[in-house]
Design a protein around this motif. Structure first.
Motif, PDB file in Angstrom:
ATOM      1  N   LEU A 108       1.076  -1.063   0.158  1.00 20.52           N
ATOM      2  CA  LEU A 108      -0.048   0.408   0.346  1.00 20.52           C
ATOM      3  C   LEU A 108       1.053   0.938   0.049  1.00 20.52           C
ATOM      4  CD1 LEU A 108      -2.304  -1.362   1.939  1.00 20.52           C
ATOM      5  CD2 LEU A 108      -2.822  -1.525   0.453  1.00 20.52           C
ATOM      6  N   VAL A 110       1.927   4.262  -1.047  1.00 20.94           N
ATOM      7  CA  VAL A 110       1.621   5.151  -2.409  1.00 20.94           C
ATOM      8  C   VAL A 110       2.990   5.965  -3.541  1.00 20.94           C
ATOM      9  CG1 VAL A 110       0.369   6.706  -0.805  1.00 20.94           C
ATOM     10  CG2 VAL A 110       2.823   7.226  -1.483  1.00 20.94           C
ATOM     11  N   SER A 145     -10.035  -1.154   3.968  1.00 25.34           N
ATOM     12  CA  SER A 145      -9.566   0.249   4.437  1.00 25.34           C
ATOM     13  C   SER A 145     -11.192   0.509   4.517  1.00 25.34           C
ATOM     14  CB  SER A 145      -8.829   1.187   3.519  1.00 25.34           C
ATOM     15  OG  SER A 145      -9.338   2.465   4.093  1.00 25.34           O
ATOM     16  N   CYS A 173      -4.393   3.617  -4.239  1.00 18.47           N
ATOM     17  CA  CYS A 173      -4.755   2.041  -3.347  1.00 18.47           C
ATOM     18  C   CYS A 173      -5.774   1.506  -3.579  1.00 18.47           C
ATOM     19  CB  CYS A 173      -4.000   1.849  -1.790  1.00 18.47           C
ATOM     20  SG  CYS A 173      -2.458   1.624  -2.308  1.00 18.47           S
ATOM     21  N   THR A 208       2.584   4.170   9.849  1.00 13.97           N
ATOM     22  CA  THR A 208       1.950   4.209   8.685  1.00 13.97           C
ATOM     23  C   THR A 208       2.468   5.585   7.743  1.00 13.97           C
ATOM     24  OG1 THR A 208      -0.082   5.239   9.257  1.00 13.97           O
ATOM     25  CG2 THR A 208       0.361   3.134   9.422  1.00 13.97           C
ATOM     26  N   THR A 210       0.726   7.364   4.320  1.00 14.56           N
ATOM     27  CA  THR A 210      -0.549   7.122   3.150  1.00 14.56           C
ATOM     28  C   THR A 210      -1.155   8.356   2.496  1.00 14.56           C
ATOM     29  OG1 THR A 210      -1.813   7.647   4.498  1.00 14.56           O
ATOM     30  CG2 THR A 210      -1.249   4.527   4.671  1.00 14.56           C
TER      31      THR A 210
END
Length: 385
Positions: A108, A110, A145, A173, A208, A210
């Motif tokens: 995942l 980016v 998600s 994603c 994380t 994202t």
């Protein structure tokens, strides 16, 4: 004539004996945290840790492989320790089949190439589901998600778990996650007796990176005029505890995971101390589209929808099972701000110190437009050269 598919063992009403659990993507991130937690659980007999590299969880039985390799079915069926695990001095092999498989080996990132990322995510999930059914695994736990619900102005606040999945494939994603959701729906029909449980966390925070965590790396919080965003977070520790609930068969089906309630945009600005920069929709969406088309940012314009419209989830099914988050939205936001301190991002593109000094030197409400213009000019000069 093909041989009959092995029967999947019947599910139980919660574990009556310690379980054997396999975790893909166990060497880092969410998978590593879950592996450590399962090793400490009295309800878990053995943990098979599957990844392309060995991790640090010493009590697990490590197997190094690509989850797209169909040979994973034999591993799940016999679950004997591999040569890698033996060389590392891990637990002696045994041959109890796997009861539950948690599939967390997803890309995942980016910054990943979108085509390669999709090939890994979709093919990996297909292989894992097929292998689990062939090996007689009775439950597979997947993690996508809450973004799959879509961010739309007419969304209920909060959304129920059985709300329609109205996301498009325009955001980072999300296309992969929607396809994984479709695979999860089809698998029990193709493999009767196989239980597939899916967890859908809100904005995930805790180590994380994202498009949504990068939103808080900007010098101003971009707000599209006329929109009313609401923010709900999920700390990775709470997601791990929810995954454990699914492993222990305390919950089934599609499960949303997040902190209680949500924060309005004004609350986020007050708590973060970061002022907003409000832009008309045409300017914000146009700049994001141009930058992505030029390859200057990994974030497509579709990511903006998740900062414009609500996609808050209720998490009622986990709550009914007795689960509760240990983190509040305010606490998770504070941790996120601490994690991203010192980073500089414009429209999803993370900048180095030199870029940040020049691109983000402007102050006030024009900062993102200045950054956008500078990046576009640089791309045009490079093309002319």
């Amino acid at each position: 004539m093909s041989s009959p598919e092995p029967a999947v063992r019947a599910p139980r009403n919660g574990p009556t004996a310690p379980l054997t659990v396999a975790v893909t993507g166990a060497a880092g991130g969410l998978g590593a945290r879950l592996t450590e937690r399962l090793l400490d659980s009295p309800d878990i007999r053995r943990v098979l840790a599957l990844d392309e590299r060995l991790g640090e969880a010493g009590g697990a039985e490590w197997h190094t492989l690509d989850v797209r390799d169909p040979a994973i079915a034999d591993l799940l069926r016999t679950s004997g320790a591999t040569r890698d695990a033996e060389d590392a001095g891990e637990t002696e092999p045994s041959h109890a089949p796997v009861d539950v498989l948690v599939h967390l080996a997803l890309d995942l990132d980016v910054e990943s190439d979108p085509a390669a990322r999709t090939a890994f995510n979709v093919r990996g999930t297909q292989t894992v589901l097929t292998a689990a059914a062939a090996a007689g695994v009775r439950r597979v736990v997947l993690c996508t998600s809450a973004m799959v619900y879509g961010a739309l102005p007419d969304n209920d606040v909060p959304l129920a778990e059985d709300a329609e999945l109205r996301a498009t494939e325009d955001a980072t994603c999300v296309g992969d996650l929607l396809e994984i959701e479709r695979l999860a729906q089809r698998a029990p029909r193709a493999h009767p007796g196989l239980n597939v449980t899916v967890l859908r966390p809100a904005v995930l925070v805790g180590g994380t990176d994202t498009a949504l965590t990068r939103y808080f790396e900007s010098p101003r919080l971009l707000v599209v005029a006329g929109s009313r965003p609401r923010w709900q977070f999920c700390h990775v520790d709470d997601l791990v505890s929810a995954l454990e609930y699914a492993v222990l068969e305390k919950v089934d089906g599609e499960l949303a995971v997040g902190c209680d309630g949500w924060l309005e945009q004004e609350e986020v600005e007050e708590l973060s101390g970061i002022r907003r920069m409000e832009l008309p929709p045409s300017v914000a969406l146009g700049a994001a589209t141009r930058l992505h088309r030029l390859g200057l940012t990994p974030s497509p314009a579709g990511d903006l929808a998740y900062t414009m419209h609500p996609w808050v989830v209720s998490g009622s099914r986990l709550y009914e099972a007795g689960w509760r988050p240990t983190w509040s939205n305010e606490e998770v936001l504070a941790e996120l701000l601490a994690e991203v301190a010192g980073r500089h991002t414009v429209v999803g593109r993370r900048l180095g110190r030199k870029d940040a000094a020049t691109t983000l030197g402007a102050a006030g409400a024009t900062v993102a437009l200045v950054g956008t213009a500078a990046l576009v000019r640089r791309a045009r000069r490079a093309r002319r050269r």
